[in-house]
Design a protein around this motif. Structure first.
Motif, PDB file in Angstrom:
ATOM      1  N   GLU A  55      28.529  41.555  23.093  1.00  0.00           N
ATOM      2  CA  GLU A  55      27.144  41.168  23.358  1.00  0.00           C
ATOM      3  C   GLU A  55      26.177  42.217  22.815  1.00  0.00           C
ATOM      4  O   GLU A  55      25.102  41.878  22.291  1.00  0.00           O
ATOM      5  N   ARG A  81      22.176  47.517  30.050  1.00  0.00           N
ATOM      6  CA  ARG A  81      21.540  46.324  30.598  1.00  0.00           C
ATOM      7  C   ARG A  81      22.522  45.161  30.696  1.00  0.00           C
ATOM      8  O   ARG A  81      22.549  44.431  31.692  1.00  0.00           O
ATOM      9  N   GLN A  82      23.343  44.990  29.660  1.00  0.00           N
ATOM     10  CA  GLN A  82      24.336  43.922  29.696  1.00  0.00           C
ATOM     11  C   GLN A  82      25.380  44.197  30.781  1.00  0.00           C
ATOM     12  O   GLN A  82      25.821  43.286  31.484  1.00  0.00           O
ATOM     13  N   LEU A  84      24.972  45.928  33.548  1.00  0.00           N
ATOM     14  CA  LEU A  84      24.377  45.730  34.870  1.00  0.00           C
ATOM     15  C   LEU A  84      24.399  44.255  35.259  1.00  0.00           C
ATOM     16  O   LEU A  84      24.721  43.908  36.402  1.00  0.00           O
ATOM     17  N   THR A  85      24.070  43.396  34.325  1.00  0.00           N
ATOM     18  CA  THR A  85      24.112  41.962  34.597  1.00  0.00           C
ATOM     19  C   THR A  85      25.530  41.523  34.937  1.00  0.00           C
ATOM     20  O   THR A  85      25.758  40.785  35.905  1.00  0.00           O
ATOM     21  N   ARG A  86      26.509  41.999  34.145  1.00  0.00           N
ATOM     22  CA  ARG A  86      27.900  41.635  34.391  1.00  0.00           C
ATOM     23  C   ARG A  86      28.393  42.232  35.714  1.00  0.00           C
ATOM     24  O   ARG A  86      29.166  41.594  36.437  1.00  0.00           O
ATOM     25  N   ARG A  88      26.811  42.791  38.495  1.00  0.00           N
ATOM     26  CA  ARG A  88      26.367  42.013  39.656  1.00  0.00           C
ATOM     27  C   ARG A  88      27.198  40.745  39.817  1.00  0.00           C
ATOM     28  O   ARG A  88      27.484  40.314  40.945  1.00  0.00           O
ATOM     29  N   THR A  89      27.603  40.149  38.708  1.00  0.00           N
ATOM     30  CA  THR A  89      28.480  38.972  38.771  1.00  0.00           C
ATOM     31  C   THR A  89      29.860  39.356  39.281  1.00  0.00           C
ATOM     32  O   THR A  89      30.446  38.659  40.121  1.00  0.00           O
ATOM     33  N   THR A 136      22.625  49.687  40.236  1.00  0.00           N
ATOM     34  CA  THR A 136      21.709  50.594  39.540  1.00  0.00           C
ATOM     35  C   THR A 136      22.099  52.048  39.771  1.00  0.00           C
ATOM     36  O   THR A 136      22.021  52.884  38.861  1.00  0.00           O
TER      37      THR A 136
END
Length: 307
Positions: A55, A81-82, A84-86, A88-89, A136
């Protein structure tokens, strides 16, 4: 979050290839090990870290590279950033994970152990400590304490102010310090303990095993609901020794896993378990047994990590 680079005043880029594919590829390849390690330390999964790298590349390839002042910082920002998104999932997914969750183990080159800070940061024990941080906080700790990025750079990566990042870093550092192993154990000490441990297991010497492990030792086994494993931590010397005494049918071989000496167990020629240990006071106080086949697919080849 805006990932568009800011053009420096009077800046013209990085030469004739600055905006081209050659520059993009060279910069990405140059920092690939760093980016993988950032993603892996945030996620504890090599498979997910590789997805994040893909990504990152796709977003990096679309950037006007002539406007990028610092490719390393910019690439780390995209990766963070990528990740962090992953992350949380993944946290939601782990809530339904069957049994204890352990990081995906990596077979690492011997020279990783020479970088003590890097080896410590990718160790199974440290990755488990990082699991206790909020997303974070984990990102800030990894970027600041492991990779020594500046607060301004981290602030852009996590979409916070530099002042907020300083506070988060302080809080995360205190949290990690309170939970990380306090004793520094050399690779030579770990190798020696593992060699004795291996011999005790292979010979079925239960008393020797009991002599090597701490009274309050904890064994975590990660089968992911796919293979047989304890669904709760196994606590106490006798309970752990009883489990270990059943490994006599396996072939044990030393390996360098996550920057530290470990053992790889095989049955019928196939990798069955990766076993890492934590030493305190000369005794084994923690054992981490990864058995989930999905987490063992990379353990037969070295994975490059770096800073």
């Amino acid at each position: 979050m805006d990932e568009r680079p800011e053009r420096a005043k009077g800046e013209t880029g990085h030469g004739p290839r600055a905006g081209g594919t050659d520059f993009a590829t060279e910069a990405f390849v140059a920092h690939r090990n760093l980016l993988f390690t950032v993603a892996y330390e945030m996620l504890g999964s090599a498979a997910d870290a590789e997805d994040i790298l893909q990504e990152t590349w796709l977003r990096w390839a679309e950037v006007d590279h002539a406007t990028v002042r610092e490719p390393r910082a910019f690439l780390v920002r995209i990766t963070t950033r990528q990740a962090l998104t992953r992350l949380r999932t993944l946290r939601r997914r782990k809530e339904s994970y069957v049994g204890p969750w352990l990081p995906e183990p990596l077979l690492t080159a011997p020279d990783v152990a020479e970088d003590i800070e890097l080896a410590d940061s990718v160790s199974i024990a440290m990755l488990l400590v990082l699991e206790t941080l909020a997303p974070t906080e984990r990102a800030v700790f990894v970027l600041r304490d492991v990779f020594d990025l500046g607060y301004d750079e981290i602030a852009q990566a996590v979409d916070k102010t530099p002042a907020a990042v300083r506070q988060i870093a302080h809080r995360a550092r205190a949290h990690v310090t309170a939970r990380r192993p306090r004793e520094v154990v050399s690779p030579a000490q770990t190798r020696s303990a593992l060699a004795a441990f291996q011999q005790a297991v292979e010979t079925g010497d239960l008393q020797r095993l009991l002599d090597m492990i701490a009274p309050d030792v904890v064994l975590l086994t990660d089968g992911g609901g796919v293979v047989r494993a304890a669904l709760e931590p196994v606590v106490g010397a006798e309970a752990v020794a009883d489990v270990l005494s059943r490994l006599t049918s396996a072939t044990l071989r030393p390996a360098q896993v996550n920057g530290h000496p470990a053992l790889i167990l095989r049955r019928g020629g196939q990798i069955d378990t990766v076993l890492a240990v934590r030493l305190e006071g000369g005794l084994i106080s923690g054992l981490y047994a990864v058995r989930n086949p999905e987490k063992l697919s990379r353990i037969d080849r070295e994975t490059a990590v770096g800073r």
